[in-house]
Design an enzyme around this catalytic site. Structure first.
Site, PDB file in Angstrom:
ATOM      1  N   LYS A 199       0.837  -1.206   0.000  1.00 45.06           N
ATOM      2  CA  LYS A 199       0.000   0.000   0.000  1.00 45.06           C
ATOM      3  C   LYS A 199       0.868   1.252   0.000  1.00 45.06           C
ATOM      4  O   LYS A 199       0.527   2.258  -0.632  1.00 45.06           O
ATOM      5  CB  LYS A 199      -0.928  -0.001   1.211  1.00 45.06           C
ATOM      6  CG  LYS A 199      -1.841   1.228   1.324  1.00 45.06           C
ATOM      7  CD  LYS A 199      -2.795   1.348   0.134  1.00 45.06           C
ATOM      8  CE  LYS A 199      -3.669   2.615   0.214  1.00 45.06           C
ATOM      9  NZ  LYS A 199      -4.676   2.554   1.288  1.00 45.06           N
ATOM     10  N   LYS A 267      -1.156  11.402   6.292  1.00 47.48           N
ATOM     11  CA  LYS A 267      -0.891  10.305   7.223  1.00 47.48           C
ATOM     12  C   LYS A 267      -0.177   9.168   6.509  1.00 47.48           C
ATOM     13  O   LYS A 267       0.839   8.632   6.987  1.00 47.48           O
ATOM     14  CB  LYS A 267      -2.200   9.803   7.835  1.00 47.48           C
ATOM     15  CG  LYS A 267      -2.021   8.673   8.847  1.00 47.48           C
ATOM     16  CD  LYS A 267      -3.215   7.733   8.895  1.00 47.48           C
ATOM     17  CE  LYS A 267      -3.205   6.753   7.738  1.00 47.48           C
ATOM     18  NZ  LYS A 267      -4.218   5.677   7.836  1.00 47.48           N
TER      19      LYS A 267
END
Length: 316
Positions: A199, A267
Site C-alpha cells: 500500500k 498520514k
C-alpha cells in the site's frame, strides 16, 4: 450472533462445451466488522448482502445501530461482544494507535475473539504494527492478515476494491472468499506487513501522478488552452492514467469532494517516509509532495480530496 460454519472447497463441473471449470463454494460465516467509516460501512454491507452473519461495532454507536437496521445485522456495544463468536474479524479504523486500541486492549479483539478466528485488518497503517499484531494474534492461535485497500469510497460502495494482503497462505486461502465480497483484486503479497508495504508503494505512486497531473492542467490553463480538449487528446496517449480519467474533470471544475482526503494522504505519506528511513529507500518526490499537501492543509483543504494539489498552483 447466529450459528454458522464456514468452509471453502473447489468443485469441478462441465459446461455446455464439455470443458471443466472450477468454482468456489462456501457457507455462511460469522463475521464481526469493527469500524464503519466511509469505507467500512459499505464493505460490511457487502458481507451482509452475501448472506454472512455480520455483527458490527463503531466508536459512534448510532452509526452501528443504523447499519444494523439497514442490513439486518447486529450492532454491539462492545468489541468483545461483537467478536466473541466470529470466524472472521474485519477492521477498518484510522491509524496505528487505533489498531492498538481495538486489537490489543483487554476488551479488544485478540483477547476476546475465538482462537480459531482469522483477523483481517483493512486499515492503512505501518508495517510494524501489522507485524506486532500478527505475533500477538499468533500467540492465541488466531490468524492475522494485514489487508489495506485501494479504490476509495466509490470502490468500497461498488465492491471493487484492490486488496493487498500480508499473511500466510493457509489464512489467506480461508479469508479470500470473504474479501471477494468487496474486492475485485485480492492478492497475497508475502508475510505479515507485506500488505502494508505494498500500500505504501501505491501511495508513493499516486502522489507523484497527482502532482504531475496538477502541473500539466495548470500549465494548460496558463497557456489559454481548452483544458478539457487537451485532456481528451493526451489521454489517448502515453500520459493516460486512472487519475487523469477519473479526476481531471473535477480538478478543472475546482471540485474536491470526490475521494481520499488530504489529511489521510498526509498520514499515509508519513508512514511511507518513515518506512523509507528504515529501509534506505530514497523518496525525494514523495517527500516534496507531502510538503505540498501541507500547503493545501494551510489553505483550508484538509478534507479536500488528493487531487486538490492543483489549487496550490492556482493560488495567487
Amino acid at each position: 450472533m447466529k450459528s454458522a460454519a464456514f468452509f471453502v472447497s473447489w468443485k469441478t463441473q462441465y459446461n455446455d462445451n464439455n470443458q471443466d471449470t472450477e468454482y468456489r463454494e462456501h457457507t455462511m460465516a460469522n463475521i464481526a466488522f469493527i469500524g464503519l467509516g466511509v469505507m467500512g460501512y459499505p464493505m460490511a454491507g457487502h458481507l451482509a448482502g452475501a448472506s454472512h452473519n455480520v455483527t458490527v461495532w463503531n466508536r459512534t454507536t448510532q452509526k452501528a445501530t443504523d447499519w444494523a437496521k439497514k442490513h439486518n445485522g447486529e450492532a454491539c456495544n462492545t468489541i468483545a461482544d461483537a467478536v466473541k463468536d466470529a470466524d472472521f474479524v474485519m477492521t477498518c479504523v484510522g491509524a496505528d494507535r487505533d489498531l492498538d486500541a481495538v486489537f490489543a486492549a483487554e476488551d479488544g479483539i485478540i483477547a476476546n475473539a475465538p482462537p480459531t478466528a482469522i483477523l483481517i485488518d483493512h486499515t492503512t497503517a505501518s508495517a510494524g504494527v501489522a507485524e506486532r499484531l500478527a505475533a500477538l494474534a499468533g500467540e492465541r492461535g488466531q490468524g492475522f492478515i494485514d489487508a489495506p485497500i485501494s479504490g476509495g469510497q466509490q470502490g468500497a460502495e461498488n465492491g471493487a476494491l484492490t486488496i493487498m494482503c500480508g499473511g500466510n497462505d493457509a489464512d489467506f486461502d480461508k479469508a479470500r472468499p470473504v474479501m471477494d465480497c468487496y474486492g475485485r483484486a485480492v492478492t497475497l503479497m508475502g508475510p505479515a506487513g507485506s500488505g502494508q508495504k505494498t500500500k505504501m508503494v501505491n501511495q508513493i505512486a499516486i502522489a507523484g501522478l497527482v502532482q504531475g497531473l496538477s502541473e500539466a492542467l495548470h500549465f494548460a490553463e496558463q497557456a489559454d488552452l481548452d483544458v478539457s480538449r487537451v485532456v481528451d487528446v493526451i489521454s489517448k496517449g502515453a500520459a493516460q492514467s486512472w487519475q487523469m480519467e477519473n479526476r481531471s474533470g473535477t480538478m478543472i471544475a475546482g471540485e474536491f469532494d470526490h475521494g481520499f482526503a488530504v489529511d489521510w494522504m498526509r498520514k499515509d505519506l508519513g508512514i511511507c517516509l518513515d518506512e523509507a528511513r528504515r529501509n534506505g529507500a530514497k523518496l525525494p518526490v514523495a517527500a516534496l509532495v507531502d510538503q505540498f499537501y501541507g500547503d493545501v492543509q494551510d489553505m483550508g483543504g484538509r478534507r479536500w480530496d488528493t487531487s486538490s494539489l492543483i489549487q496550490r498552483l492556482r493560488k495567487k
